[in-house]
Write an enzyme that holds these catalytic residues in place. Structure first.
Site, PDB file in Angstrom:
ATOM      1  N   GLU A  24      14.264  68.169  54.428  1.00 34.09           N
ATOM      2  CA  GLU A  24      15.048  67.108  54.346  1.00 34.09           C
ATOM      3  C   GLU A  24      14.043  65.854  53.419  1.00 34.09           C
ATOM      4  O   GLU A  24      13.370  65.626  53.378  1.00 34.09           O
ATOM      5  CB  GLU A  24      14.988  66.758  55.758  1.00 34.09           C
ATOM      6  CG  GLU A  24      15.676  65.336  56.559  1.00 34.09           C
ATOM      7  CD  GLU A  24      15.018  65.020  57.889  1.00 34.09           C
ATOM      8  OE1 GLU A  24      14.480  65.569  58.394  1.00 34.09           O
ATOM      9  OE2 GLU A  24      16.518  64.336  58.288  1.00 34.09           O
TER      10      GLU A  24
ATOM     11  N   LYS B 203      23.717  64.194  57.626  1.00 32.54           N
ATOM     12  CA  LYS B 203      23.255  64.558  58.577  1.00 32.54           C
ATOM     13  C   LYS B 203      23.965  63.927  59.842  1.00 32.54           C
ATOM     14  O   LYS B 203      24.620  62.601  59.823  1.00 32.54           O
ATOM     15  CB  LYS B 203      21.821  64.616  58.749  1.00 32.54           C
ATOM     16  CG  LYS B 203      20.323  64.334  59.894  1.00 32.54           C
ATOM     17  CD  LYS B 203      19.595  64.176  59.813  1.00 32.54           C
ATOM     18  CE  LYS B 203      18.347  64.347  60.610  1.00 32.54           C
ATOM     19  NZ  LYS B 203      16.824  63.940  60.527  1.00 32.54           N
TER      20      LYS B 203
ATOM     21  N   CYS C 253      17.369  69.176  60.995  1.00 28.40           N
ATOM     22  CA  CYS C 253      16.620  68.168  61.213  1.00 28.40           C
ATOM     23  C   CYS C 253      17.367  68.084  62.676  1.00 28.40           C
ATOM     24  O   CYS C 253      17.286  69.498  63.517  1.00 28.40           O
ATOM     25  CB  CYS C 253      15.847  67.227  60.952  1.00 28.40           C
ATOM     26  SG  CYS C 253      14.328  67.184  61.541  1.00 28.40           S
TER      27      CYS C 253
END
Lengths: 543, 543
Positions: free
Chosen positions: A45, A113, A149
């Site tokens: 990330e 994300k 994540c």
């Protein structure tokens, strides 16, 4: 039978160094092609900025630099390999935490994300807007569902990716370590993969950034939640995952599976990684440590030597009237054992000189902690002079138990650039010292065995003014990590007097912690970005 | 004709002191009834916890304490008056930033803040979920639409309140001051009220909390956007607003309208408020200041005296070989002028004692900043000894220009509990010094007029190593507040060499700022919660 080689690039970016991180990525892809014949390379990330970039994200030139770095990657990255890499990016006035897909010189698509953590050390909602769409991309016949994540700590983004047709789930992470996190994380991955009935590839970064340390531990779990590939923790490197297309979908083949390190080993590696990267990434020649003959500075010295090598570590013993002979002897012995530079500088002349100057102003007052702090501060000034003159960073040696209750002198033993043990409770300092000695002797046994003392007054012991460390740490964990009230801790079986003493000290010492150097965070509630307390605070201990 | 008396309770809560803040509220309502015949009393946002409560919000016992405080308020608050007050609260597992409505012993309803700021110093999304519904409550025939702070900086929550039938908009605020904020805020209120075609009542808190200062300035604007009542800035108190029901709705009657203070006055009041509340709310007897004969410590001394009175302020002059005679004379003169305690402690014996001890280790090296830092650190140790012995907090004297470029010694002149000028650029230090002397002489004129020097080396002047402060500050404002790149600043007309020097210094000195004491924030980008930069940082100045 179709196959697919995915390589997990478990690397260590430098925060802010966008061109350098892009070069690291280009080189890693080249290597992944040559060494492993990679079809896909996955990076962590926000790899291009490093994690966390913090308020660098607010600089408009961030976007310019990323554009250039991505153009360079498009021009330079090896052909015939899909690269999946994290970076921030703006779309219609909003900033997103993205995973970009690069193939044969073309940036194909970006995933934004969806789950943005804004708790503990995380401030992602300060910078990012949340994505709302899954992204599934087909490559060499495999449908890849991209996640980032926190997305896999939730169920919804995973569900959306599956609904959109993902056959393999790939998640890019910058997931910081804390004690027990490697095991927790593996459990979560197994659970998510099994729920989704899809293999899950997890790529995490490794290395230290200010207070955060990333432990790597990239892994692939199959659609039944079975671990098939596990990269080592605490090491940079490429780790391939072979997929075969079988009747019931893409199946990761069993590959290298490094066992999870023991808790002591992981914690020790975290501290070594934190020190090494902070010192090296800041460009310091080495470190200087005030060695007292006590266990905290002894463990710090061992960590520093393991992080940097003995030639980059310098120790200074600064005795005063209250320094025991065995403290001097043990400090000298450890310095010799580890092969570090060692000097002895008695502080009596400086302390006396201050006392003379202050005599008139202090006339008629009693001796108190002022005189103890003065000793500690003379040591701090000496260490900083050596630091300034020799370009060595001072490592402070305080531990979490001390930082919690303020058993430390501001501008004295708290002087320094970095604190290895800042988030390590004293009871764990003992465990780590013993564990380190079990590998290879690094700390004289007497240092571990004698009762702890600050040696700032005659025959002083820590237990004179604090509960024993077993009790102290048990109370602290409940108060700090557990957010329990004083009364709830008493109910859990601790003495009222101890609990109130400790809780009041913690509350009162926020001002000291606010001026403390950064240090490695290894618990879910460190004293850095993690725990944001007011200094002026009318909260009283109680229910 | 119907009328309605609303009282704005512009008070100063103590963060964390929930029972105390509840008592303050009970007393304020009593007074508002007696003095003004209040029908409604409005308190600031999160008044019961104080603002910002930060991670105290994560303690489960927060909820218990609030329940008790609200029960006590219900039992004790005066009858026949609607009380509108801010506090956090949990509903179905989420925490909200609420405004509660209490009438005749009963909590009638709660409004949940919709717009949660998570930028600058604000971390509200760390703690709170956003409300989605307006709340309009009828009291004595008036329909009141409740809003909280950030809600009125957006248009949507105001629109929802109007749609739900609000006739008067009431907003509870904890809106921190920064330079120009009072005028910006008033402009915004006028705009919102005019858009909504409703009168708008704005209640803000006053006082200091760590780095934040709240300026009050509660106000009422009518449905045409005209200011009708303006409470004073920087003062605690009750301010009534009289509403009359006229043909076209509720009309606030023209009442007291304190003019906005001049920029210098507001800034100076902010610094005095910050120092006073930090020292008093932490329970310190007073402060000690190292007086150098320079303008920063001179202005700090004036602020401290205005905040605490001369009897609570102690000044120490700590000369060395490089201290000019006029520095000693000016420091003594100012101490006398302001009537504060004053001591002189030459630091030569301590400095020499350190140099003797370090001689062997430093053999063969050149004199450099190490020796300058040593002087500064000896002063720091002396101040801290006085602080420890006498229970006086050290006020540091650095300004924003110095903090930005690291023109300060860590553990030296940066020693202290609080920094009045931390967010004040040097050019503003001069403006404030002149403004303060215009009110009543407090700083010897020569201190303002002579060229600034750290006096750590022979004939040293700040301009030897830095651009002049006019240039320095202009570059800093663009880089820090403006997030401009080095190249963009050069394009705006500054010398390449100056810009790169300054920008590199700012980037490199993050580690110093991280260990600096808190201080009053007076710009939209202070060096506290406002600006979160990595210390280890590969970002290079450029485009």
């Amino acid at each position: 039978m179709q196959d697919l080689t995915l390589v997990m690039a478990q690397f260590d970016p430098l925060v802010g160094d966008i061109p350098g991180n892009a070069e690291r990525a280009i080189e890693a892809v080249r290597e992944a092609r040559i060494e492993h014949g990679a079809d896909i390379v996955v990076f962590p990330e926000l790899f291009l900025t490093g994690y966390p970039p913090e308020d660098l994200l607010l600089r408009p030139s961030m976007e310019t630099r990323l554009r250039e770095a991505r153009a360079r990657m498009a021009a330079k990255v090896a052909r015939d390999v899909l690269v999946i890499i994290g970076y921030p990016g703006r779309r219609e006035g909003q900033t997103y935490n993205l995973a970009g897909l690069l193939y044969n010189g073309e940036w194909l698509d970006e995933y934004a994300k969806q789950a943005l953590p804004n708790y503990q050390v995380f401030d992602e909602q300060r910078y990012f807007s949340a994505g709302t769409e899954p992204l599934v991309i087909e490559h060499k016949g495999a449908k890849l569902g991209i996640l980032i994540c926190e997305d896999v700590w939730k169920t919804e983004p995973v569900r959306l990716a599956c609904e959109a047709g993902a056959e393999i789930l790939i998640t890019l992470n910058s997931s910081p370590y804390h004690q027990d996190k490697p095991a927790e994380r593996l459990e979560l991955l197994r659970e998510r993969a099994a729920e989704a009935k899809r293999p899950l590839v997890y790529v995490n970064q490794v290395g230290g950034q200010d207070e955060l340390v990333f432990d790597g531990g990239s892994a692939c779990v199959d659609a039944n939640g079975q671990l098939q590939v596990q990269a080592p923790h605490w090491q940079v490197g490429l780790m391939p995952v072979q997929f075969l297309r079988e009747q019931n979908g893409w199946v990761p083949q069993s590959g290298e599976c490094e066992p999870l390190p023991e808790p002591e080993e992981s914690l020790y590696c975290a501290l070594v990684t934190g020190v090494r990267d902070y010192v090296n990434k800041s460009g310091f020649k080495g470190v200087v440590i005030g060695l007292s003959g006590g266990i905290d500075s002894a463990l710090t010295l061992a960590i520093a030597v393991d992080a940097l090598g003995p030639e980059r570590v310098h120790a200074v013993m600064m005795p005063y009237h209250y320094t025991a002979d065995i403290s001097r002897a043990d400090a000298a012995e450890q310095a010799k054992l580890l092969g570090v530079g060692y000097e002895v500088m008695p502080i009596a002349p400086m302390v006396e000189s201050f006392m003379d100057t202050l005599a008139e102003s202090f006339a008629g007052t009693e001796r108190d902690t002022t005189e103890e702090n003065l000793q500690s501060r003379c040591r701090g000034v000496l260490l900083m002079a050596i630091s300034n003159k020799k370009g060595l960073m001072v490592l402070t040696t305080g531990n979490k138990s001390e930082m919690a209750v303020g058993y430390a002198t501001l501008y004295g033993d708290m002087v320094g650039g970095y604190n290895a043990l800042k988030d390590v409770y004293k009871t764990w300092v003992y465990r780590l010292a013993r564990w380190r000695n079990d590998q290879e002797p690094a700390i004289p046994e007497r240092v571990i065995e004698r009762p702890p003392s600050a040696e700032l007054a005659p025959d002083q012991q820590d237990s004179d003014s604090l509960p024993g460390y077993d009790t102290l740490d048990a109370i602290l964990v409940r108060y700090i990590e557990g957010d329990m009230s004083a009364e709830a801790i008493i109910e859990a079986g601790f003495a009222r007097e101890d609990v109130y003493q400790v809780v009041k000290l913690v509350d009162r010492c926020e001002y000291k912690r606010r001026q403390a150097p950064v240090g490695v965070r290894v618990t879910p509630r460190g004293f850095g970005r993690d725990r944001r307390y007011p200094i002026v605070n009318g909260w009283q201990p109680g229910e």
